[in-house]
Design a protein around this motif. Structure first.
Motif, PDB file in Angstrom:
ATOM      1  N   PHE A   1     -14.087  -1.100   5.412  1.00 19.23           N
ATOM      2  CA  PHE A   1     -12.853  -0.728   4.717  1.00 19.23           C
ATOM      3  C   PHE A   1     -12.702  -1.488   3.406  1.00 19.23           C
ATOM      4  O   PHE A   1     -13.045  -2.673   3.302  1.00 19.23           O
ATOM      5  CB  PHE A   1     -11.666  -1.050   5.625  1.00 19.23           C
ATOM      6  CG  PHE A   1     -10.328  -0.875   4.978  1.00 19.23           C
ATOM      7  CD1 PHE A   1      -9.706   0.362   4.946  1.00 19.23           C
ATOM      8  CD2 PHE A   1      -9.672  -1.964   4.399  1.00 19.23           C
ATOM      9  CE1 PHE A   1      -8.456   0.520   4.361  1.00 19.23           C
ATOM     10  CE2 PHE A   1      -8.426  -1.814   3.813  1.00 19.23           C
ATOM     11  CZ  PHE A   1      -7.822  -0.572   3.784  1.00 19.23           C
ATOM     12  N   VAL A   2     -12.161  -0.787   2.397  1.00 15.62           N
ATOM     13  CA  VAL A   2     -11.745  -1.441   1.152  1.00 15.62           C
ATOM     14  C   VAL A   2     -10.365  -0.919   0.768  1.00 15.62           C
ATOM     15  O   VAL A   2     -10.071   0.266   0.942  1.00 15.62           O
ATOM     16  CB  VAL A   2     -12.720  -1.196  -0.022  1.00 15.62           C
ATOM     17  CG1 VAL A   2     -14.043  -1.881   0.220  1.00 15.62           C
ATOM     18  CG2 VAL A   2     -12.916   0.293  -0.274  1.00 15.62           C
ATOM     19  N   PRO A   3      -9.484  -1.789   0.253  1.00 10.20           N
ATOM     20  CA  PRO A   3      -8.185  -1.315  -0.246  1.00 10.20           C
ATOM     21  C   PRO A   3      -8.385  -0.612  -1.583  1.00 10.20           C
ATOM     22  O   PRO A   3      -9.477  -0.641  -2.181  1.00 10.20           O
ATOM     23  CB  PRO A   3      -7.384  -2.607  -0.399  1.00 10.20           C
ATOM     24  CG  PRO A   3      -8.419  -3.661  -0.626  1.00 10.20           C
ATOM     25  CD  PRO A   3      -9.632  -3.246   0.151  1.00 10.20           C
ATOM     26  N   ASP A   4      -7.328  -0.016  -2.067  1.00 12.93           N
ATOM     27  CA  ASP A   4      -7.421   0.776  -3.295  1.00 12.93           C
ATOM     28  C   ASP A   4      -7.907  -0.052  -4.481  1.00 12.93           C
ATOM     29  O   ASP A   4      -8.661   0.450  -5.326  1.00 12.93           O
ATOM     30  CB  ASP A   4      -6.057   1.396  -3.613  1.00 12.93           C
ATOM     31  CG  ASP A   4      -6.127   2.355  -4.785  1.00 12.93           C
ATOM     32  OD1 ASP A   4      -6.780   3.405  -4.651  1.00 12.93           O
ATOM     33  OD2 ASP A   4      -5.544   2.041  -5.851  1.00 12.93           O
ATOM     34  N   ASP A   5      -7.513  -1.341  -4.546  1.00 12.14           N
ATOM     35  CA  ASP A   5      -7.910  -2.135  -5.711  1.00 12.14           C
ATOM     36  C   ASP A   5      -9.382  -2.573  -5.648  1.00 12.14           C
ATOM     37  O   ASP A   5      -9.855  -3.247  -6.563  1.00 12.14           O
ATOM     38  CB  ASP A   5      -6.993  -3.347  -5.879  1.00 12.14           C
ATOM     39  CG  ASP A   5      -6.987  -4.256  -4.663  1.00 12.14           C
ATOM     40  OD1 ASP A   5      -7.596  -3.890  -3.629  1.00 12.14           O
ATOM     41  OD2 ASP A   5      -6.374  -5.329  -4.736  1.00 12.14           O
ATOM     42  N   HIS A   6     -10.093  -2.206  -4.580  1.00 10.85           N
ATOM     43  CA  HIS A   6     -11.526  -2.486  -4.499  1.00 10.85           C
ATOM     44  C   HIS A   6     -12.343  -1.204  -4.274  1.00 10.85           C
ATOM     45  O   HIS A   6     -13.477  -1.266  -3.816  1.00 10.85           O
ATOM     46  CB  HIS A   6     -11.813  -3.478  -3.368  1.00 10.85           C
ATOM     47  CG  HIS A   6     -11.507  -4.894  -3.723  1.00 10.85           C
ATOM     48  ND1 HIS A   6     -10.238  -5.421  -3.623  1.00 10.85           N
ATOM     49  CD2 HIS A   6     -12.292  -5.904  -4.197  1.00 10.85           C
ATOM     50  CE1 HIS A   6     -10.251  -6.691  -3.997  1.00 10.85           C
ATOM     51  NE2 HIS A   6     -11.482  -7.008  -4.362  1.00 10.85           N
ATOM     52  N   ARG A   7     -11.749  -0.088  -4.620  1.00  5.40           N
ATOM     53  CA  ARG A   7     -12.465   1.165  -4.420  1.00  5.40           C
ATOM     54  C   ARG A   7     -13.650   1.284  -5.381  1.00  5.40           C
ATOM     55  O   ARG A   7     -14.668   1.888  -5.040  1.00  5.40           O
ATOM     56  CB  ARG A   7     -11.519   2.356  -4.581  1.00  5.40           C
ATOM     57  CG  ARG A   7     -10.937   2.528  -5.976  1.00  5.40           C
ATOM     58  CD  ARG A   7      -9.971   3.704  -6.020  1.00  5.40           C
ATOM     59  NE  ARG A   7     -10.655   4.952  -5.672  1.00  5.40           N
ATOM     60  CZ  ARG A   7     -10.031   6.115  -5.521  1.00  5.40           C
ATOM     61  NH1 ARG A   7      -8.708   6.180  -5.656  1.00  5.40           N
ATOM     62  NH2 ARG A   7     -10.707   7.203  -5.228  1.00  5.40           N
ATOM     63  N   GLN A   8     -13.547   0.721  -6.545  1.00  6.81           N
ATOM     64  CA  GLN A   8     -14.648   0.780  -7.500  1.00  6.81           C
ATOM     65  C   GLN A   8     -15.721  -0.258  -7.142  1.00  6.81           C
ATOM     66  O   GLN A   8     -15.400  -1.426  -6.890  1.00  6.81           O
ATOM     67  CB  GLN A   8     -14.138   0.533  -8.920  1.00  6.81           C
ATOM     68  CG  GLN A   8     -13.111   1.541  -9.405  1.00  6.81           C
ATOM     69  CD  GLN A   8     -13.659   2.960  -9.441  1.00  6.81           C
ATOM     70  OE1 GLN A   8     -14.862   3.170  -9.677  1.00  6.81           O
ATOM     71  NE2 GLN A   8     -12.795   3.935  -9.210  1.00  6.81           N
ATOM     72  N   ALA A   9     -16.958   0.179  -7.115  1.00  4.48           N
ATOM     73  CA  ALA A   9     -18.059  -0.719  -6.748  1.00  4.48           C
ATOM     74  C   ALA A   9     -18.130  -1.932  -7.671  1.00  4.48           C
ATOM     75  O   ALA A   9     -18.543  -3.019  -7.253  1.00  4.48           O
ATOM     76  CB  ALA A   9     -19.381   0.040  -6.778  1.00  4.48           C
TER      77      ALA A   9
ATOM     78  N   GLY B   1      -6.469   2.856   2.550  1.00  2.00           N
ATOM     79  CA  GLY B   1      -7.574   2.513   1.666  1.00  2.00           C
ATOM     80  C   GLY B   1      -8.700   3.503   1.848  1.00  2.00           C
ATOM     81  O   GLY B   1      -8.450   4.713   2.006  1.00  2.00           O
ATOM     82  N   PHE B   2      -9.940   2.981   1.887  1.00  2.00           N
ATOM     83  CA  PHE B   2     -11.102   3.857   1.938  1.00  2.00           C
ATOM     84  C   PHE B   2     -12.205   3.251   2.808  1.00  2.00           C
ATOM     85  O   PHE B   2     -12.335   2.025   2.903  1.00  2.00           O
ATOM     86  CB  PHE B   2     -11.656   4.101   0.527  1.00  2.00           C
ATOM     87  CG  PHE B   2     -10.665   4.714  -0.416  1.00  2.00           C
ATOM     88  CD1 PHE B   2     -10.535   6.092  -0.512  1.00  2.00           C
ATOM     89  CD2 PHE B   2      -9.842   3.905  -1.189  1.00  2.00           C
ATOM     90  CE1 PHE B   2      -9.602   6.656  -1.363  1.00  2.00           C
ATOM     91  CE2 PHE B   2      -8.910   4.459  -2.043  1.00  2.00           C
ATOM     92  CZ  PHE B   2      -8.788   5.842  -2.134  1.00  2.00           C
TER      93      PHE B   2
END
Length: 259
Positions: A130-138, A109-110
């Protein structure tokens, strides 16, 4: 052939044998000394590593203090603040957050790196978690974008310049593989920014994301095993030298008795 002639014939062979013995002995001595030096170096590394672990453990579990300000931003000073437990107040600049590639216990993730305008007057990058890919957008975690003054508690971490393993950061395309404070600050136009970042603690964020408290405090410490290995090899060289000398002496005695 007389006895004197036989002795004369044996002298070149004896000299060659002595030369080989000296050569092998010198080689064994060289490796014996080299392995002893390597073992001693690992003993010193072990002492350094144990001191580092103890120092970091004290910092992590100490009461939080104010983060180092501009007067303490020299490279020598900053290196001594790694894992310092800090508390800081300020306002997040949520519109300037940066996502850097991450691998955590939750998977790939990020990290969400958000600038904090501190009440001390300087900007500070905070790894909010940490955020997974499906929560990368604010927009997918609006509840976790605090407005107004906040308090952040966490650990000081050193900048990670240039990029990650085999992957360089690409500021032009906003692609980040490491938490490079200077490059991120330049990209986001942050100006006066601390040369370190802070990993936020596990205090939950509204909506659950980002997920803080992901700092891994772990230092591999194999120096004792390495020291034992090097010293063990040194002992083998010593044993090899003893066996070589004994074997040569036995061979000479056997040759002398057979004359």
């Amino acid at each position: 052939m007389t006895h004197s002639d036989a002795q004369d014939d044996d002298r070149p062979a004896a000299r060659r044998s002595n030369g080989k013995l000296i050569g092998f002995g010198a080689l064994l001595l060289f490796w014996f000394v080299a392995f002893c030096v390597l073992g001693t170096w690992q003993v010193h590394r072990l002492s350094w590593k144990l001191n580092l672990i103890a120092t970091v453990d004290r910092r992590v579990h100490a009461p939080p203090v104010a983060p180092p300000g501009p007067a303490d931003w020299s490279p020598q000073d900053v290196a001594d603040y790694n894992y310092l437990h800090v508390r800081v107040r300020g306002t997040f600049l949520n519109d300037r957050e940066t996502l850097t590639q991450a691998v955590s216990e939750q998977g790939p993730g990020f990290w969400v790196m958000t600038p904090l305008r501190t009440d001390q007057g300087f900007n500070l990058l905070v790894n909010r978690g940490f955020v997974p890919d499906d929560h990368r957008q604010a927009a997918t975690r609006r509840a976790g974008l605090p407005q107004g003054e906040v308090t952040v508690i966490g650990l000081v971490r050193l900048s990670e310049p240039k990029g990650g393993f085999l992957q360089s950061n690409k500021p032009a395309s906003d692609e980040w593989h490491s938490r490079d404070v200077a490059a991120i600050a330049a990209k986001r136009g942050l100006g006066d920014v601390a040369p370190y970042f802070v990993d936020a603690d596990a205090a939950p964020n509204p909506g659950g994301w980002p997920l803080g408290g992901q700092t891994v405090v772990s230092f591999p410490n194999n120096h004792l095993q390495y020291a034992i290995t090097w010293y063990g090899l040194a002992v083998l060289m010593l044993v090899g030298g003893v066996l070589l000398v004994r074997g040569e002496r036995a061979a000479r005695r056997s040759g002398a008795s057979g004359e």
